[in-house]
Design a protein around this motif. Structure first.
Motif, PDB file in Angstrom:
ATOM      1  N   THR A  20      91.406  -0.092  -3.506  1.00 50.93           N
ATOM      2  CA  THR A  20      90.102  -0.324  -3.692  1.00 50.93           C
ATOM      3  C   THR A  20      89.782  -1.936  -3.418  1.00 50.93           C
ATOM      4  O   THR A  20      90.857  -2.797  -3.483  1.00 50.93           O
ATOM      5  N   PRO A  21      88.655  -2.273  -3.133  1.00 46.11           N
ATOM      6  CA  PRO A  21      88.227  -4.000  -2.991  1.00 46.11           C
ATOM      7  C   PRO A  21      88.776  -4.380  -4.492  1.00 46.11           C
ATOM      8  O   PRO A  21      89.111  -5.487  -4.618  1.00 46.11           O
TER       9      PRO A  21
ATOM     10  N   LYS B 275      87.453  -8.285   0.065  1.00 49.93           N
ATOM     11  CA  LYS B 275      86.172  -7.955   0.172  1.00 49.93           C
ATOM     12  C   LYS B 275      86.106  -6.517   0.783  1.00 49.93           C
ATOM     13  O   LYS B 275      86.942  -6.159   1.728  1.00 49.93           O
ATOM     14  N   GLY B 276      85.170  -5.674   0.561  1.00 47.05           N
ATOM     15  CA  GLY B 276      85.127  -4.168   0.929  1.00 47.05           C
ATOM     16  C   GLY B 276      85.023  -4.058   2.517  1.00 47.05           C
ATOM     17  O   GLY B 276      86.015  -3.070   2.994  1.00 47.05           O
ATOM     18  N   ASP B 277      84.438  -4.969   3.107  1.00 46.62           N
ATOM     19  CA  ASP B 277      84.239  -4.713   4.615  1.00 46.62           C
ATOM     20  C   ASP B 277      85.763  -5.169   5.162  1.00 46.62           C
ATOM     21  O   ASP B 277      86.124  -4.597   6.346  1.00 46.62           O
TER      22      ASP B 277
ATOM     23  N   GLU C 110      78.674  -3.610   0.619  1.00 49.17           N
ATOM     24  CA  GLU C 110      78.616  -4.990  -0.472  1.00 49.17           C
ATOM     25  C   GLU C 110      79.393  -5.947   0.201  1.00 49.17           C
ATOM     26  O   GLU C 110      78.958  -7.196  -0.005  1.00 49.17           O
TER      27      GLU C 110
ATOM     28  N   TRP D 285      81.525   0.234   0.109  1.00 49.10           N
ATOM     29  CA  TRP D 285      82.326  -1.033  -0.035  1.00 49.10           C
ATOM     30  C   TRP D 285      82.157  -1.939   1.061  1.00 49.10           C
ATOM     31  O   TRP D 285      81.818  -3.122   0.832  1.00 49.10           O
TER      32      TRP D 285
ATOM     33  N   MET E 258      83.743   4.592   1.067  1.00 50.51           N
ATOM     34  CA  MET E 258      83.841   3.594   1.771  1.00 50.51           C
ATOM     35  C   MET E 258      82.964   2.817   2.529  1.00 50.51           C
ATOM     36  O   MET E 258      82.822   1.528   2.638  1.00 50.51           O
TER      37      MET E 258
END
Length: 597
Positions: free
Chosen positions: A184-185, A191-193, A261, A258, A255
């Motif tokens: 996970t981030p 960073k999520g992206d 954000e 994430w 997803m």
């Protein structure tokens, strides 16, 4: 009444007095006098030759003489062929500067509740990867254009359409399921992206390996691609997504969250925002309904295989697919669905799409289809088409090695700004916090200005090093000039000099001072022109020209050391208004200007 309006009225009266004829004000052409000639404004006299029944030079001289005698604003004139160059009295420029000084937001027209509503779509990212350099140009253009349209008295709604569904999204999801081990981030610190983007790249890597293995077993490239188990799994996942499978949808939601954000962080760094975000997962079915409605009304037709098409041959185009034979949507259908939702949400008067020039044909077709389907703004929609942006070879390669990541670019710009500012001694006497803030303002100003000064329709090369130069047509050069003026004004204040609300002294101005007042006054028409042409670059280049002119003035004339108190005060008022227009112009481009540097 401004100087041009005053002269316009005087010329109309002069024609009547000299030649006994009424002329409409629209026939009176006044323009800025060319630099190589003496004067401020030039009257083109050719339209009046039929009335005077005389040659251009004699007509120009007669009108010039009339104006010199009857209009106190005229100091002198000269004639070059059919052009009458008029020099305006210093008192007029002082009065004009006073009028500008009285307006906090000179040149900006505030919208009212019944102003036209302009919707601007920009950004349009996919949720399978982070934003890149192309998105940076798109976002900066969209945000600046929104500011410019609002400054022209329009109500503006800034929207974003997120491509959050489709096979490319499933590829990231499937790769994460297979190779992610629950990452996970939070667990990875990414960073999520970026995290989701890494799995999109991972899918591609494994897929290529599969295809290569199948080809080694004797398959052709096409057969191997069709037989790839990984690609088939991704297609199955998309079918499950479309069927609303709970497990697939939950993973998709998680997803995507994430990614959103991560996007929000990047948007914040770029200083861009949206009033409303639309998602293709919510618009594609709406588009399908609208196309079927168009089919019923006979606007579209169905082929034997069940697919739905629009015949655009009457408009000089071809036949356009709107629904596939299996009933699934294409991009055009999604855009129609998004338009339907937007029109239900807002009473749109004009719609502007900020999308790259490779989509020119798409928007030509979309405009025709929306018009057929009854969207009032469809026919006049604006495709704000922009060119590619690239980096000089070998600069700042992203982690994928092909695309320049927006976050990397922003970080690099701020670091370079700090290094350059330190080298040049621009941060002396600053605390660490102040230095970091100035580096952020300068780095982002350099990036935004370098991109926005180029005509959007042109392809461009973004050179990070060149953009952070404190000389030349750059953001930092403009920001430094603004900070320099603030320093002059602070020193004046410390010396007990208070800028008056109205400057009343009778003094003679130099040509340079008169020219600067004229340039500051031009800001209002520049904002208008940028709005009419949908062109933020007009504001960027005007601001640079103004700054260049001011620096010449600053170099040639004393301000605080000027002995004549009235002249000193005039130059301070002039400097304050140059700074105001720099701040307003850069503000329209989304660029901050620092008070100290």
């Amino acid at each position: 009444m401004n100087i041009e309006n005053k002269l316009l009225t005087a010329v109309v009266h002069g024609i009547k007095a000299l030649y006994g004829q009424e002329v409409p004000p629209s026939q009176v052409q006044l323009q800025k006098t060319k630099k190589e000639f003496q004067g401020h404004l030039t009257l083109v006299v050719f339209p009046f030759l039929k009335l005077s029944k005389k040659g251009p030079e004699q007509t120009a001289t007669e009108i010039g003489e009339y104006l010199k005698t009857n209009e106190p604003a005229i100091a002198s004139y000269n004639v070059i062929k059919g052009f009458l160059n008029l020099t305006i009295e210093s008192a007029e420029w002082i009065a004009l500067l006073n009028a500008i000084h009285a307006e906090l937001a000179y040149g900006i027209v505030e919208p009212t509740s019944d102003s036209p509503l302009v919707m601007i779509e920009y950004s349009s990212p996919n949720t399978n990867k982070p934003l890149h350099l192309g998105h940076v140009r798109n976002n900066l253009l969209g945000h600046a254009l929104a500011n410019v349209m609002q400054a022209n008295g329009n109500r503006v709604v800034k929207t974003n359409i997120v491509n959050d569904r489709g096979i490319h999204i499933c590829k990231s999801m499937l790769a994460w399921q297979k190779y992610g081990k629950g990452e996970t981030p939070e667990s990875s610190g990414k960073k999520g992206d970026h995290l989701v983007g890494d799995y999109y790249v991972a899918f591609d890597k494994h897929y290529k390996q599969e295809v290569a293995t199948l080809m080694e077993q004797g398959m052709s490239k096409e057969e191997a691609e069709a037989a790839s188990p990984l690609m088939n799994e991704a297609r199955e996942m998309l079918v499950k997504w479309e069927a609303g499978d709970r497990e697939v949808r939950d993973l998709w939601t998680r997803m995507n969250q994430w990614v959103y954000e991560g996007f929000d962080e990047t948007y914040k760094k770029l200083g861009v925002s949206f009033d409303k975000i639309y998602y293709e997962s919510e618009t594609y079915l709406e588009g399908k309904d609208k196309v079927l409605e168009g089919l019923e009304k006979g606007f579209f037709y169905r082929k034997e295989d069940g697919s739905v098409w629009a015949d655009l041959t009457a408009e000089g185009l071809d036949h356009k697919l709107l629904l596939r034979s299996d009933g699934t949507s294409v991009y055009m259908t999604q855009d129609i669905g998004t338009a339907k939702l937007r029109f239900a949400d807002y009473p749109i008067n004009k719609m502007i799409y900020v999308v790259g020039n490779e989509q020119n044909y798409h928007f030509q077709v979309l405009s025709i289809l929306l018009d057929k389907l009854g969207f009032e703004w469809g026919k006049d929609l604006v495709h704000f088409s922009y060119g590619m942006v690239e980096l000089p070879e070998g600069k700042m390669k992203s982690r994928e090695g092909t695309v320049v990541d927006a976050d990397d670019l922003v970080q690099e710009m701020v670091l370079t700004a700090k290094e350059t500012s330190l080298e040049l001694g621009k941060l002396e006497g600053c605390t660490e916090e102040e230095a970091n803030n100035i580096a952020r303002i300068v780095g982002m100003g350099a990036l935004k200005y370098f991109i926005l000064k180029v005509d959007a329709r042109k392809n461009m090369t973004f050179n990070p090093k060149e953009s952070i130069d404190f000389n030349g047509n750059t953001g930092p050069f403009i920001q430094y000039t603004y900070a320099r003026i603030q320093s002059v004004l602070r020193k004046a204040n410390e010396a007990g000099i208070v800028l008056p609300a109205n400057f009343t002294a009778s003094i003679s101005l130099s040509e340079k001072e008169e020219g600067l007042v004229q340039m500051v006054a031009d800001f209002a028409s520049v904002v208008k022109e940028a709005g009419n042409d949908y062109s933020p670059s007009i504001i960027a280049n005007y601001t640079y020209d103004l700054v260049k002119e001011y620096n010449q003035f600053y170099h040639d004339y004393s301000i605080l050391r000027e002995e004549n108190a009235d002249v000193k005060l005039f130059r301070l008022v002039l400097s304050a208004n140059v700074a105001k227009v720099i701040r307003l112009g850069m503000g329209l481009l989304g660029i901050d200007v620092p008070n100290r540097m």
